[in-house]
Every structure is written in C-alpha cells, then in structure tokens.
Design a protein around this motif. Sequence first.
Motif, short mmCIF file in Angstrom:
data_model
loop_
_atom_site.label_atom_id
_atom_site.label_comp_id
_atom_site.label_asym_id
_atom_site.label_seq_id
_atom_site.Cartn_x
_atom_site.Cartn_y
_atom_site.Cartn_z
N LYS A 224 0.74 -1.31 0.06
CA LYS A 224 0.10 0.16 0.12
C LYS A 224 0.93 1.20 -0.01
O LYS A 224 1.93 1.56 0.86
CB LYS A 224 -1.05 0.08 1.36
CG LYS A 224 -2.17 -1.20 1.11
CD LYS A 224 -2.83 -1.37 2.22
CE LYS A 224 -3.95 -2.54 1.84
NZ LYS A 224 -4.70 -2.83 2.95
N LYS A 225 0.42 2.12 -0.65
CA LYS A 225 1.47 3.29 -0.95
C LYS A 225 1.35 4.25 0.37
O LYS A 225 0.33 4.50 0.88
CB LYS A 225 0.68 4.22 -2.09
CG LYS A 225 1.59 5.55 -2.39
CD LYS A 225 1.25 6.22 -3.70
CE LYS A 225 2.12 7.48 -3.57
NZ LYS A 225 1.94 8.49 -4.72
N THR A 226 2.54 4.96 0.47
CA THR A 226 2.49 5.82 1.85
C THR A 226 3.11 7.18 1.25
O THR A 226 4.10 7.18 0.29
CB THR A 226 3.71 5.29 2.62
OG1 THR A 226 4.69 4.76 2.28
CG2 THR A 226 2.85 4.14 3.54
N VAL A 227 2.66 8.05 2.05
CA VAL A 227 3.36 9.50 1.99
C VAL A 227 3.75 9.82 3.30
O VAL A 227 2.93 9.61 4.37
CB VAL A 227 2.41 10.68 1.62
CG1 VAL A 227 2.89 11.95 1.88
CG2 VAL A 227 2.25 10.39 -0.07
N LEU A 228 5.02 10.17 3.60
CA LEU A 228 5.60 10.45 4.91
C LEU A 228 6.01 11.75 5.05
O LEU A 228 6.94 12.10 4.24
CB LEU A 228 6.68 9.48 5.32
CG LEU A 228 6.44 8.02 5.29
CD1 LEU A 228 7.63 7.04 5.49
CD2 LEU A 228 5.43 7.58 6.04
N GLU A 229 5.46 12.44 5.97
CA GLU A 229 5.88 13.86 6.26
C GLU A 229 6.53 13.67 7.87
O GLU A 229 5.81 13.60 8.77
CB GLU A 229 4.73 14.89 6.39
CG GLU A 229 3.80 15.07 5.04
CD GLU A 229 4.70 15.87 3.97
OE1 GLU A 229 5.86 16.44 4.28
OE2 GLU A 229 4.17 15.93 2.89
N LEU A 230 7.97 13.74 7.86
CA LEU A 230 8.40 13.41 9.09
C LEU A 230 8.97 14.66 9.48
O LEU A 230 8.89 15.76 9.42
CB LEU A 230 9.28 12.33 8.85
CG LEU A 230 8.69 11.04 8.06
CD1 LEU A 230 9.68 9.96 7.96
CD2 LEU A 230 7.68 10.55 9.00
N GLY A 231 9.99 14.34 10.73
CA GLY A 231 10.58 15.38 11.25
C GLY A 231 11.83 16.27 10.39
O GLY A 231 11.97 15.93 9.40
N GLY A 232 12.35 17.13 11.03
CA GLY A 232 13.40 18.09 10.39
C GLY A 232 14.27 18.80 11.61
O GLY A 232 14.15 18.68 12.72
#
Length: 455
Positions: A224-232
């Motif tokens: 299943k496709k993912t989009v990940l918006e993580l830390g910085g």
Amino acid sequence: MSSITTTNPATDKKLATYVRITSGEAQSKIAIAKQAYTSWKNKTYEERSKLMHKLADYLEEHKEEYAQLATREMGKIIGQSRKEIEKCVWICRYYADHTKNLLADEVVATEAKKSYVTFQPIGVILAVMPWNFPFYQVIRFAVPALMSGNVGVLKHASNVQGCAFALEEVFLKAGFPEGCFTNLNLSSEHVKDVIEDKNIVAVTLTGSDPAGRSVAAIAGQNLKKTVLELGGSDAYIILDDADLEKAVELSTFGRLQNNGQTCVAAKRFIVLEGIYDDFLAAFKKKMKAAKMGIPTDEDTYYGPMARKDLRDELHAQVQKTITQGGRLVLGGEIPKGKGAYYPATILADLKPGMEGFDNELFGPVASVIKAKDEQEAIALANNSQFGLGSGVFTSNLERGERIALQLEAGSSFVNKLVVSDPRLPFGGVKNSGYGRELSGYGIREFVNTKSVWIA
Ligand code: NAP
C-alpha cells in the motif's frame, strides 16, 4: 476497554476521557467509509467543491471555538491557533476552486486517435496525524483527498482527541455524507490492523521518523502506497551581509512559534564567523525577552510544550548536548510549577556529532553553529539526516538563491521563514520523508494516474 484522557499542558488539568475503539470497531467504520466511497467517487468536482466551500464557511464561523480547543489540548498560543484555523479555511477554498484544473485530463500526442492521462480516485485513505497542528495537519491531508474523490479515515494523536472528534463533526455539519471523513479513536498499536484492512488503499503519516518507519514497513508488506511527512532539523544560514536585526527577529519567531514544535521551524542557525558573536548576543537578548506564559493570554509569545514527557525528553537532549561540549547561552532549566513549560534555550558552538546538531530538538531550543565561510555553511547545513525546510538570510538575493539551490531540503526560502502554502508542494527528502502534500503535486499522490489510448 482502553481509554485516553486528554490534559491541558498549561495547567495539568484533565480535560476529557475518550474510550478507544477496538480493531473490530475500526473495521466496521472503514466498511462504512468504503460504502461512502462508492457514491462519493462519482460526484462531480462542482458537487464536491460546493460542500468544500461550506466546510470553509463552517470552520470560519467556528474559528474561536476550535482555536480555543486546540489551545486547551496542546498549548498553542491562542493567536496562532486562530491563524491555524484560518489556514485550514484557505486550504478548503483553494482546493474547492482549483481541483478541477489541477486534476484535468492531460492530452498526450501519440499515434492514437486519442490518448490522454486522467486522474481517478483510489478509495479509503488512512491518515496518521500529529498533535502539533491538530486541525491543519488533518485538513492538509483530507481536503485534497476528498476533492479528488477519495474518502479518509483518521488516526489522530492521542492527546488531541477533542480536535479529532471536532474535525469529524465539521465534515458532517458541512454536509459531507457519513463515511467521507471518519475519526478512528484508536491506539497506535492497532494501526497495523487498519493498514492491513482490505478496504484501506493507502496511508499518509505526519509525525516522527520512528512512527514513519513502522507504518511504512507495514504498508510495504501490504503493498500500500505511503506518503511520509516526518521530522526536520532545518538549517538557516545567516550570511555576514544579512540584515542582522531582521535575521534575529525571524530566528526568534522561527524557533519559538508553536512553542518550538513546528516541523519546519528554524532549528539549526549556521552563522558566518564575521557576525557570529553579534548574532549570538542579539539573539540571546531577543529570546530572553520573549514572554513565556499562559497560552490564552494575548501577550504571551510562547506557551508550554504539548506534554510533560516531551518536555523531559527535550531537556535530556539539552543536557546531553552540553556534556558533549555544547555551550549553554540561555535557558536550559525546567521551571518549577504547573504545566509542560520549557524556557527559550540557546546552545552555541555546536558541531556534528552533538545531539543538538544531529537530532531534531522539538521544542524552544536553538542550536547555533559557527561556519568559517559560505562553503562550510552549506556543508554544515547539508550534514544532516533530515531535509525538510531550509533558509538563507542575506542582503544579496542572487547569492541567497545560489545557496538556496544547494541546500538538500524540500524547500529553501531566502530572507523568509519556511511556511507551507497550498499553492506550493510541501514535503521533505532524506529522513524527513517522501511524497508531497499541497498544490497539484500533493493532490496527485493518492490518485490513479491512468493512461487512456483510443486506437
Ligand atoms: P509521533 O509520536 O510520531 O506521532 C504521530 C502520530 O503517529 C500520532 O498519531 C501517534 O499516535 C502515531 N504513532 C506513533 N507511533 C506510532 C507507531 N509505531 N505506529 C503507528 N502510529 C504511531 O509524532 P508527534 O510527537 O505527534 O509529532 C512530532 C513529530 O512530527 C516531529 O518529529 C515533527 O517534526 C513531525 N512533524 C512533521 C511534519 C511534516 O509535515 N513533515 C509536520 C508536523 C510534525 P499516538 O499519539 O497515539 O502515539
């Protein structure tokens, strides 16, 4: 039966208790979402747009109520909570007005009588979301998802369950059919069951990189496709020709906005040798003058962190950095009294290998780093596991742009703090994640980009 109790981080007062749903109950809710999708996907853009405008109006009318709720649950200062709701309204109106164009068929010249690319919805999307912008992060995912014909289910952060239920209510009040947007009040250990549910087609997660790795691994197992918006750990380079006053003003706001808990906040300040001492002295003065206080007081500059455990983790990172040779210039002590407060803190002379250089400090703590010249500043900025936002302060715009283009990050701003904008893509590289949200790039993450050929 498990439950979650939310707490006001400014006062330690308990707010409400929510009974968690089980994986079985989540499955039933997802089945309703799938049912809603079968008719929602066939609505025209005009029909979806009409409801999205209603959603914007409803949020606008209830701005104060939702702003107060966000402030109570996670401690954001009230003025910034109001701005968060305003931004949600902007995103709703942006996609209500532009989705038809953003997802218009693209004719491609081939040997066919007719050939084109069309963008079709794919189904029920799971969103796992953080507490730091409890309304905005969810809207950023849900609005383009719904406008493109998908439906969404939400697993929100535990400490902002009131906001999660408020969001579900907002969609229903605006007239969206039941099942188009559903809050799954679920604990994170049950997220695996949801990802494995046959009715879930894709997952988007905004949060820390450990959560991203875990969710992406399960989604990968299930194709299943993912989009990940993580830390910085966003680097801001302050060149020796920068307007020092402006750089200090923006650096202070950048580090203390949202009580230091913004993914794209300015976190590592890389300052050229020639102005290092002047910058540090002025930055210290400004950070010290910023008023920490009750988030509902209009003159508070920054409030508490969202939870005490997060505050204690941040303090441990500060202490570790000091033992590694970092210089404490300001703050660094947990105040006595109620609430998850942590003071504006500056760590200077940081180097690669130190905690405050290598890892994200998700709170009001600034890492200041000296660079001997422009090239070293760029190298230090790029010496990071993260690549979310980045910036340059300079009076020479050509020089600023040239440097901005060399920074390894999803966005690079010159003489301005990185902000998200629905017209521009938002996301990161390296351990800051992959995929994009917002703009035409974001809305195309969860559609079937389909080729059509008529021979
Ligand atoms: P977090 O602890 O990773 O939590 C985010 C969400 O993931 C919450 O809903 C959490 O649920 C859930 N979760 C945590 N561990 C999980 C696991 N193993 N499996 C499934 N779900 C899991 O992050 P946070 O403390 O809320 O947010 C701070 C982080 O988010 C920072 O690193 C910040 O930079 C990042 N962030 C990034 C962006 C971006 O756009 N790139 C935006 C905002 C924040 P529970 O609350 O129930 O644990």
